[in-house]
Motif scaffolding. Structure first.
Motif, PDB file in Angstrom:
ATOM      1  N   SER A  69       0.831  -1.204   0.000  1.00 47.28           N
ATOM      2  CA  SER A  69       0.000   0.000   0.000  1.00 47.28           C
ATOM      3  C   SER A  69       0.866   1.255   0.000  1.00 47.28           C
ATOM      4  N   SER A  70       0.386   2.302  -0.657  1.00 43.98           N
ATOM      5  CA  SER A  70       1.095   3.578  -0.662  1.00 43.98           C
ATOM      6  C   SER A  70       0.978   4.239   0.712  1.00 43.98           C
ATOM      7  N   THR A  71       1.993   5.023   1.063  1.00 45.25           N
ATOM      8  CA  THR A  71       2.073   5.627   2.384  1.00 45.25           C
ATOM      9  C   THR A  71       2.261   7.132   2.272  1.00 45.25           C
ATOM     10  N   SER A  72       1.589   7.880   3.118  1.00 48.27           N
ATOM     11  CA  SER A  72       1.706   9.339   3.127  1.00 48.27           C
ATOM     12  C   SER A  72       3.113   9.762   3.540  1.00 48.27           C
ATOM     13  N   TRP A  73       3.631  10.793   2.869  1.00 47.73           N
ATOM     14  CA  TRP A  73       4.921  11.356   3.268  1.00 47.73           C
ATOM     15  C   TRP A  73       5.021  12.782   2.768  1.00 47.73           C
ATOM     16  N   SER A  74       5.998  13.509   3.288  1.00 44.21           N
ATOM     17  CA  SER A  74       6.131  14.927   2.953  1.00 44.21           C
ATOM     18  C   SER A  74       7.594  15.296   2.781  1.00 44.21           C
ATOM     19  N   ILE A  75       7.824  16.349   2.003  1.00 46.58           N
ATOM     20  CA  ILE A  75       9.141  16.962   1.893  1.00 46.58           C
ATOM     21  C   ILE A  75       9.127  18.197   2.788  1.00 46.58           C
ATOM     22  N   ILE A  76      10.035  18.226   3.741  1.00 52.17           N
ATOM     23  CA  ILE A  76      10.099  19.295   4.737  1.00 52.17           C
ATOM     24  C   ILE A  76      11.286  20.194   4.432  1.00 52.17           C
ATOM     25  N   GLN A  77      11.089  21.499   4.488  1.00 53.04           N
ATOM     26  CA  GLN A  77      12.213  22.414   4.304  1.00 53.04           C
ATOM     27  C   GLN A  77      12.958  22.548   5.626  1.00 53.04           C
ATOM     28  N   THR A  78      14.285  22.553   5.557  1.00 50.49           N
ATOM     29  CA  THR A  78      15.102  22.610   6.783  1.00 50.49           C
ATOM     30  C   THR A  78      15.876  23.917   6.896  1.00 50.49           C
ATOM     31  N   ASN A  79      15.807  24.770   5.889  1.00 53.85           N
ATOM     32  CA  ASN A  79      16.484  26.057   5.950  1.00 53.85           C
ATOM     33  C   ASN A  79      15.578  27.051   6.669  1.00 53.85           C
ATOM     34  N   PRO A  80      16.084  27.758   7.692  1.00 53.60           N
ATOM     35  CA  PRO A  80      15.219  28.724   8.393  1.00 53.60           C
ATOM     36  C   PRO A  80      14.567  29.681   7.404  1.00 53.60           C
ATOM     37  N   HIS A  81      13.249  29.707   7.432  1.00 54.59           N
ATOM     38  CA  HIS A  81      12.525  30.458   6.404  1.00 54.59           C
ATOM     39  C   HIS A  81      11.169  30.857   6.957  1.00 54.59           C
ATOM     40  N   LYS A  82      10.634  31.923   6.415  1.00 54.99           N
ATOM     41  CA  LYS A  82       9.341  32.420   6.892  1.00 54.99           C
ATOM     42  C   LYS A  82       8.177  31.613   6.353  1.00 54.99           C
ATOM     43  N   LEU A  83       8.433  30.780   5.352  1.00 53.61           N
ATOM     44  CA  LEU A  83       7.343  30.082   4.680  1.00 53.61           C
ATOM     45  C   LEU A  83       6.961  28.801   5.403  1.00 53.61           C
ATOM     46  N   ALA A  84       6.082  28.026   4.791  1.00 53.89           N
ATOM     47  CA  ALA A  84       5.562  26.813   5.409  1.00 53.89           C
ATOM     48  C   ALA A  84       6.669  25.787   5.608  1.00 53.89           C
ATOM     49  N   LEU A  85       6.529  24.965   6.653  1.00 54.51           N
ATOM     50  CA  LEU A  85       7.533  23.949   6.971  1.00 54.51           C
ATOM     51  C   LEU A  85       7.434  22.781   6.001  1.00 54.51           C
ATOM     52  N   GLU A  86       6.221  22.383   5.667  1.00 60.47           N
ATOM     53  CA  GLU A  86       6.003  21.320   4.692  1.00 60.47           C
ATOM     54  C   GLU A  86       5.792  21.965   3.328  1.00 60.47           C
ATOM     55  N   ILE A  87       6.699  21.684   2.375  1.00 63.07           N
ATOM     56  CA  ILE A  87       6.569  22.327   1.071  1.00 63.07           C
ATOM     57  C   ILE A  87       5.882  21.423   0.051  1.00 63.07           C
ATOM     58  N   VAL A  88       5.985  20.087   0.242  1.00 59.97           N
ATOM     59  CA  VAL A  88       5.299  19.138  -0.638  1.00 59.97           C
ATOM     60  C   VAL A  88       4.706  18.039   0.230  1.00 59.97           C
ATOM     61  N   GLY A  89       3.443  17.732   0.034  1.00 60.19           N
ATOM     62  CA  GLY A  89       2.788  16.685   0.820  1.00 60.19           C
ATOM     63  C   GLY A  89       2.153  15.629  -0.059  1.00 60.19           C
ATOM     64  N   HIS A  90       2.207  14.371   0.398  1.00 55.92           N
ATOM     65  CA  HIS A  90       1.517  13.258  -0.267  1.00 55.92           C
ATOM     66  C   HIS A  90       0.494  12.708   0.730  1.00 55.92           C
ATOM     67  N   HIS A  91      -0.763  12.861   0.442  1.00 54.43           N
ATOM     68  CA  HIS A  91      -1.779  12.354   1.361  1.00 54.43           C
ATOM     69  C   HIS A  91      -2.876  11.637   0.574  1.00 54.43           C
ATOM     70  N   GLY A  92      -3.850  11.076   1.308  1.00 56.50           N
ATOM     71  CA  GLY A  92      -4.887  10.288   0.666  1.00 56.50           C
ATOM     72  C   GLY A  92      -4.399   8.901   0.275  1.00 56.50           C
ATOM     73  N   CYS A  93      -3.218   8.502   0.768  1.00 63.73           N
ATOM     74  CA  CYS A  93      -2.637   7.205   0.421  1.00 63.73           C
ATOM     75  C   CYS A  93      -3.381   6.077   1.138  1.00 63.73           C
ATOM     76  N   GLU A  94      -3.215   4.858   0.599  1.00 60.00           N
ATOM     77  CA  GLU A  94      -4.007   3.715   1.066  1.00 60.00           C
ATOM     78  C   GLU A  94      -3.797   3.384   2.537  1.00 60.00           C
ATOM     79  N   ARG A  95      -2.539   3.372   2.993  1.00 62.13           N
ATOM     80  CA  ARG A  95      -2.265   2.867   4.343  1.00 62.13           C
ATOM     81  C   ARG A  95      -2.918   3.717   5.422  1.00 62.13           C
ATOM     82  N   TRP A  96      -2.790   5.040   5.348  1.00 60.85           N
ATOM     83  CA  TRP A  96      -3.368   5.900   6.376  1.00 60.85           C
ATOM     84  C   TRP A  96      -4.699   6.499   5.956  1.00 60.85           C
TER      85      TRP A  96
END
Length: 435
Positions: A69-96
């Motif tokens: 089954s596919s699993t949800s995961w995200s790409i998180i930015q690690t450089n101190p920045h004013k923008l959102a912490l999660e820049i790319v998200g994968h959701h709606g996957c089968e497992r969760w």
């Protein structure tokens, strides 16, 4: 009771027991077909359901049943920045079966008003967070955002800790875990401060609920930078070296191994005497391994090579070459890009950022087929069956893009991306009772 009546009684008892076993087996076969989001709710249906779901047998059967089954995961930015912490998200996957991405789940109740929140590390479904109160005071939390369990890490009882925390060589971004049968049973929050010829680790353990201070000999402490992030895997923390083309690793659960007081310095693989790197060094994780990838210019062609770390050694046995792929299909289209991360669960897939079209390229190393996903497009299904969503991704990519240009190849190395991967099971936060 006569002897003739006993068999009837025993027969009824056996039939009743058999009936219960059949019902239990049927229930198990029904439950394993639901996503973990639903399984978490089912635990509150009744005491019997909770006991059944919490059995090791059910966990192992569920993980095996959902192995593909596919699993949800995200790409998180690690450089101190004013923008959102999660820049790319994968959701709606089968497992969760999550209807929202990980970034929208990072919420909890703190003791006071929060003015700033920063994700420090993501490891095996756990998240380390630092929040800043309205008066500027920091509070550190460890949590499982999917189960909404959070625990505030107590401040270290070390003398002059506030002075240490403000030091430019201080870093609070380490988090490692210990796994058993796919479940987190222990974690350690790791802060570090570099001194001359040694590194000071400040370690909070969920096993003891206490902090310890560990000084480790390291002759080349200049290899660290206060802003550098680390990547955790199997109880190890891994850093990029600032001075040499290598990775620094330390085992926080295995202890010292007689090599540099537990440190391992692993040089990056060398492709040949005519090696010309196109991008700055970086690494990530994929399918349970540390992987390193870069482009090389050979005979006016660009070759992408991907290696997997096999051993913590400085010899040629350290790395295994996984892919050696021509990128002609991208070059001929005039696409301007730089590498981001490997897919954490599929080592055939690498993610590039397309600067010219401001989109994410998903490149299959086996088929050499790629797809382009733009932030401006409507939400749609991604290649692995998940919904791909963006959150200020293009602005973040532009802010770091100069780092990948050839004229900026000198200077400190940094990790600009991290991955949050939803766990394969409902493991709760170890240690003290979460809030």
């Amino acid at each position: 009771m006569s002897k003739l009546s006993r068999p009837k009684h025993n027969s009824k008892k056996k039939r009743r027991t058999l009936k219960m076993e059949i019902l239990e087996v049927t229930l198990v076969n029904v439950l394993v077909r639901f996503p973990l989001k639903s399984i978490a709710r089912f635990r509150s249906v009744s005491k019997e359901w909770k006991l059944l779901i919490d059995l090791d047998f059910f966990r192992d059967f569920y993980i095996s049943f959902k192995s593909s089954s596919s699993t949800s995961w995200s790409i998180i930015q690690t450089n101190p920045h004013k923008l959102a912490l999660e820049i790319v998200g994968h959701h709606g996957c089968e497992r969760w079966g999550l209807s929202r991405s990980f970034g929208s789940l990072v919420s909890f109740f703190a003791e006071t008003t929060i003015s700033k929140l920063n994700v420090l590390a993501c490891t095996d479904g756990l998240v380390s967070i630092c929040v800043e109160t309205s008066d500027g005071s920091p509070m550190h939390y460890i949590g499982n955002p999917l189960l909404k369990e959070w625990f505030r890490i107590p401040q270290p009882p070390f003398r002059n800790f506030e002075k240490l925390r403000k030091h430019e060589r201080f870093s609070n971004s380490g988090l490692v875990t210990k796994m058993e049968n796919g479940v987190v049973v222990s974690y350690k929050v790791v802060w570090l401060l570099t001194h001359v010829a040694k590194v000071e680790f400040m370690i909070y353990s969920s096993d003891t609920g206490m902090w310890e201070r560990r000084f480790v000999t390291c002759l080349h402490t200049a290899m660290w930078s206060s802003q550098d992030k680390s990547i955790a895997l199997n109880g190890f923390l891994h850093w990029l070296s600032n001075l040499t083309s290598s990775i620094i690793a330390y085992d926080f659960y295995g202890g010292c191994n007689g090599v540099d007081d537990g440190f391992h310095i692993i040089p990056f693989p060398f492709s040949g005497k005519d090696e010309i790197l196109r991008f700055r060094r970086t690494f990530t994780t994929s399918e349970g391994s540390i992987v390193y990838f870069n482009e090389f210019c050979e005979n006016e062609n660009r070759i992408l090579r991907v290696w997997r770390l096999r051993k913590y050694t400085d010899g040629p046995q350290a790395w295994q070459l996984l892919w050696d792929v021509s990128l002609v299909s991208l070059i001929e289209l005039g696409i301007i890009y730089f590498p981001v991360v490997m897919h954490p669960l599929n080592s055939e897939i690498i993610y590039f950022w397309n600067r010219s079209q401001k989109g994410l390229i998903l490149f299959n190393l086996r088929t050499k087929v790629f797809t382009l996903h733009k932030e401006s497009e409507d939400v749609r299904k991604c290649m692995d069956g998940c919904v791909l969503s963006f959150n200020w991704c293009s602005e973040y990519m532009e802010s770091i893009s100069r780092y990948f240009l050839s004229s900026f190849r000198t200077g400190h190395s940094h990790l600009f991306f991290s991955q949050y991967v939803a766990p394969s099971w409902l493991h709760h936060l170890p240690g003290p009772n979460p809030t």
